[in-house]
Scaffold this motif. Sequence first.
Motif, PDB file in Angstrom:
ATOM      1  N   MET A   1       5.639   0.394  13.070  1.00  0.00           N
ATOM      2  CA  MET A   1       5.130  -0.289  11.684  1.00  0.00           C
ATOM      3  C   MET A   1       4.482  -1.682  11.882  1.00  0.00           C
ATOM      4  SD  MET A   1       8.905   0.176   9.426  1.00  0.00           S
ATOM      5  CE  MET A   1       8.055  -1.225   8.056  1.00  0.00           C
ATOM      6  N   GLU A   2       4.719  -2.391  13.159  1.00  0.00           N
ATOM      7  CA  GLU A   2       3.829  -3.443  13.517  1.00  0.00           C
ATOM      8  C   GLU A   2       2.361  -3.379  13.633  1.00  0.00           C
ATOM      9  OE1 GLU A   2       5.528  -4.830  17.093  1.00  0.00           O
ATOM     10  OE2 GLU A   2       7.118  -5.822  16.168  1.00  0.00           O
ATOM     11  N   LEU A   3       1.903  -1.983  13.857  1.00  0.00           N
ATOM     12  CA  LEU A   3       0.425  -1.651  14.068  1.00  0.00           C
ATOM     13  C   LEU A   3       0.043  -1.809  12.508  1.00  0.00           C
ATOM     14  CD1 LEU A   3      -0.045   1.196  16.098  1.00  0.00           C
ATOM     15  CD2 LEU A   3      -1.084  -0.831  16.333  1.00  0.00           C
ATOM     16  N   PHE A   4       0.663  -1.304  11.402  1.00  0.00           N
ATOM     17  CA  PHE A   4      -0.186  -1.258  10.076  1.00  0.00           C
ATOM     18  C   PHE A   4       0.015  -2.839   9.425  1.00  0.00           C
ATOM     19  CE2 PHE A   4       3.605   0.914   8.360  1.00  0.00           C
ATOM     20  CZ  PHE A   4       4.186  -0.085   7.159  1.00  0.00           C
ATOM     21  N   LEU A   5       1.259  -3.569   9.951  1.00  0.00           N
ATOM     22  CA  LEU A   5       1.454  -4.774   9.432  1.00  0.00           C
ATOM     23  C   LEU A   5       0.434  -5.776   9.933  1.00  0.00           C
ATOM     24  CD1 LEU A   5       5.460  -4.825   9.619  1.00  0.00           C
ATOM     25  CD2 LEU A   5       3.844  -4.905   7.535  1.00  0.00           C
ATOM     26  N   LYS A   6       0.131  -5.649  11.145  1.00  0.00           N
ATOM     27  CA  LYS A   6      -1.098  -6.599  11.798  1.00  0.00           C
ATOM     28  C   LYS A   6      -2.313  -6.069  11.740  1.00  0.00           C
ATOM     29  CE  LYS A   6       2.124  -8.135  15.768  1.00  0.00           C
ATOM     30  NZ  LYS A   6       2.119  -8.429  17.178  1.00  0.00           N
ATOM     31  N   TYR A   7      -2.457  -4.971  11.520  1.00  0.00           N
ATOM     32  CA  TYR A   7      -3.965  -4.460  11.628  1.00  0.00           C
ATOM     33  C   TYR A   7      -3.970  -3.502  10.112  1.00  0.00           C
ATOM     34  CZ  TYR A   7      -3.940  -6.224  15.962  1.00  0.00           C
ATOM     35  OH  TYR A   7      -3.604  -6.970  17.334  1.00  0.00           O
ATOM     36  N   PRO A   8      -3.688  -3.673   9.215  1.00  0.00           N
ATOM     37  CA  PRO A   8      -3.488  -2.549   8.017  1.00  0.00           C
ATOM     38  C   PRO A   8      -4.911  -1.846   7.660  1.00  0.00           C
ATOM     39  CG  PRO A   8      -3.756  -5.014   7.057  1.00  0.00           C
ATOM     40  CD  PRO A   8      -3.454  -5.018   8.643  1.00  0.00           C
ATOM     41  N   ASN A   9      -5.900  -2.663   7.552  1.00  0.00           N
ATOM     42  CA  ASN A   9      -7.261  -2.149   7.260  1.00  0.00           C
ATOM     43  C   ASN A   9      -7.969  -1.140   8.324  1.00  0.00           C
ATOM     44  OD1 ASN A   9      -7.225  -3.425   4.715  1.00  0.00           O
ATOM     45  ND2 ASN A   9      -8.010  -5.434   5.980  1.00  0.00           N
ATOM     46  N   GLU A  10      -7.515  -1.617   9.553  1.00  0.00           N
ATOM     47  CA  GLU A  10      -8.171  -0.797  10.790  1.00  0.00           C
ATOM     48  C   GLU A  10      -7.133   0.353  10.603  1.00  0.00           C
ATOM     49  OE1 GLU A  10      -8.985  -5.082  11.801  1.00  0.00           O
ATOM     50  OE2 GLU A  10      -7.418  -4.042  10.734  1.00  0.00           O
ATOM     51  N   VAL A  11      -5.975   0.475  10.312  1.00  0.00           N
ATOM     52  CA  VAL A  11      -5.002   1.688  10.485  1.00  0.00           C
ATOM     53  C   VAL A  11      -5.320   2.605   9.474  1.00  0.00           C
ATOM     54  CG1 VAL A  11      -2.637   2.466   9.903  1.00  0.00           C
ATOM     55  CG2 VAL A  11      -2.896   0.345  11.552  1.00  0.00           C
ATOM     56  N   GLN A  12      -5.838   2.050   8.407  1.00  0.00           N
ATOM     57  CA  GLN A  12      -6.235   2.804   7.232  1.00  0.00           C
ATOM     58  C   GLN A  12      -7.697   3.606   7.242  1.00  0.00           C
ATOM     59  OE1 GLN A  12      -5.247   3.239   3.080  1.00  0.00           O
ATOM     60  NE2 GLN A  12      -3.710   3.892   4.629  1.00  0.00           N
ATOM     61  N   LEU A  13      -8.622   3.035   8.126  1.00  0.00           N
ATOM     62  CA  LEU A  13      -9.796   3.582   8.445  1.00  0.00           C
ATOM     63  C   LEU A  13      -9.563   4.581   9.324  1.00  0.00           C
ATOM     64  CD1 LEU A  13     -12.168   0.243   8.263  1.00  0.00           C
ATOM     65  CD2 LEU A  13     -12.264   2.221   6.625  1.00  0.00           C
ATOM     66  N   GLU A  14      -8.517   4.278  10.416  1.00  0.00           N
ATOM     67  CA  GLU A  14      -8.502   5.320  11.408  1.00  0.00           C
ATOM     68  C   GLU A  14      -7.857   6.512  10.709  1.00  0.00           C
ATOM     69  OE1 GLU A  14      -8.197   7.330  15.141  1.00  0.00           O
ATOM     70  OE2 GLU A  14      -9.382   5.763  14.427  1.00  0.00           O
TER      71      GLU A  14
END
Length: 509
Positions: free
Chosen positions: A21-34
């Motif tokens: 969860m730390e991934l999308f909390l820190k890098y939400p927009n990057e996670v969404q584009l990936e």
Amino acid sequence: MPIPLVNSIASWFLKKRFHQMELFLKYPNEVQLELLHILLETAKNTEFGKTYDFASINNYETFKERVPVRSYEDYESMIERSRLGEHNIFWPTSIKWFAKSSGTTNAKSKFIPVSQESLEDCHFAAGKDLLCMYLNNNENSKLFTGKSLRLGGSKELYKENGTSFGDLSAIIIDNMPFWADFSSTPNSEISLMSDWEFKMKAIVNETIQENVTSLAGVPSWMLVLLNEVLETTDMESLFEIWNNLEVYFHGGVSFEPYRDQYHKVLPSSSFKYYEIYNASEGFFAIQDRNDSSELLLMLDYGIFYEFIPMDTYGSESEKIIPLSEVEVDKNYAIVITTNAGLWRYKIGDTVRFTSINPYRIKVTGRTKHHINVFGEELIIENAEEALRKATKSTNCEIVDYTVAPIFMQGREKGAHEWVIEFKKYPKSIEEFTIVLDKHLQEVNSDYEAKRYNNTTLNILQIREARKGLFYDWLKQKNKLGGQHKIPRLSNQRTYIEELLELNNVNSFS
């Protein structure tokens, strides 16, 4: 199993998941584009993927320009083909299940595709995350010493052409591992009963014998069940029946109209309420903190999000933006792309962001369930906040309500007409009307402007519903239980006229 051991095992899963969860909390927009890239790559060889040449889409702007936004009606023919057994239309893996949507009170049913990926990586994953967040916030929880009372839909699963359809809750229950049944009550056989009223009695009879530690279900229907439990046992508090009860996980409809009634049957300041935001199309957000009214938007469940600002919705200037461009305190319609093959799909819900670091939301209503006949732009969030304040200040309680416009006729100005079923009546309907109208003006400046000196709108009118009116109306439409909802606000008078005909009540103004 001892509580410390259960909680330590849960803690291990919790830490593992929190790292993800730390991934999308820190890098939400990057996670969404990936995630968007993964969805496009996965479906590039489907019929839909070839039509829009997914293989050549390498950024969001191209995706936005090439793939049109769609409603259910635009998808219906493809979904019907999939239900008849065709594969690889809009998602590469075979679609075995279709959630018969009860997110609308229209007679026409919707069949939302549920893939194996969406079932496991979205719906089941969200259930685990919900428990993880709750246990993380409540280290001394005894949740796993008892059972969860789950209240799902009343529809059986129907099978044809090699596919199955029914309420989403029925699909989830039918696909749960066998051991999950041991931690839930009632059993699957009772949970999937189609006769709602018979099912209620069966649930009461089974659950009053169990050690229930949590509740899960839609607030309106859960309250019906809990009142039935109290009536059957001749008790005043649910803690007299289930003394280890500690949390209620709720979603589907707003909790606000029912909050005071829950506090009466669950009279404890330490009892927890946790809200979720899910639908047939996916599981979107979870309350991640105790005593919060905000929901954390979950960004790694296989759902790519876009949003339409409601001030442009349905207009020639309508615009669609990605998550990275949303603003706090603006109202948006949600557009989703999912791991069940829904591409840029309008689900019909509206949300307001309360935070963008992290992304937290509040559900504000439905795109079709609002009133904007006179430019007042009244949404469900406004109506329920005003109603909460009015019931509190006049010391009354409501069961259900719906609102529709009274259209202008000649020189007669318009108004809003409320049909309200009271559980506890105010001392004066006239006073309640004035108070409710005042609070509506406080929470909605457009309504206030139209009400100023009765410029456009006269004071609202209240029609008192007889006991059981809304229940009888839903029963008449074969829509008891599950996710079926009363339409709160409507620009038309279709629902309210049906209710008034069934009710035959007097008007107060």
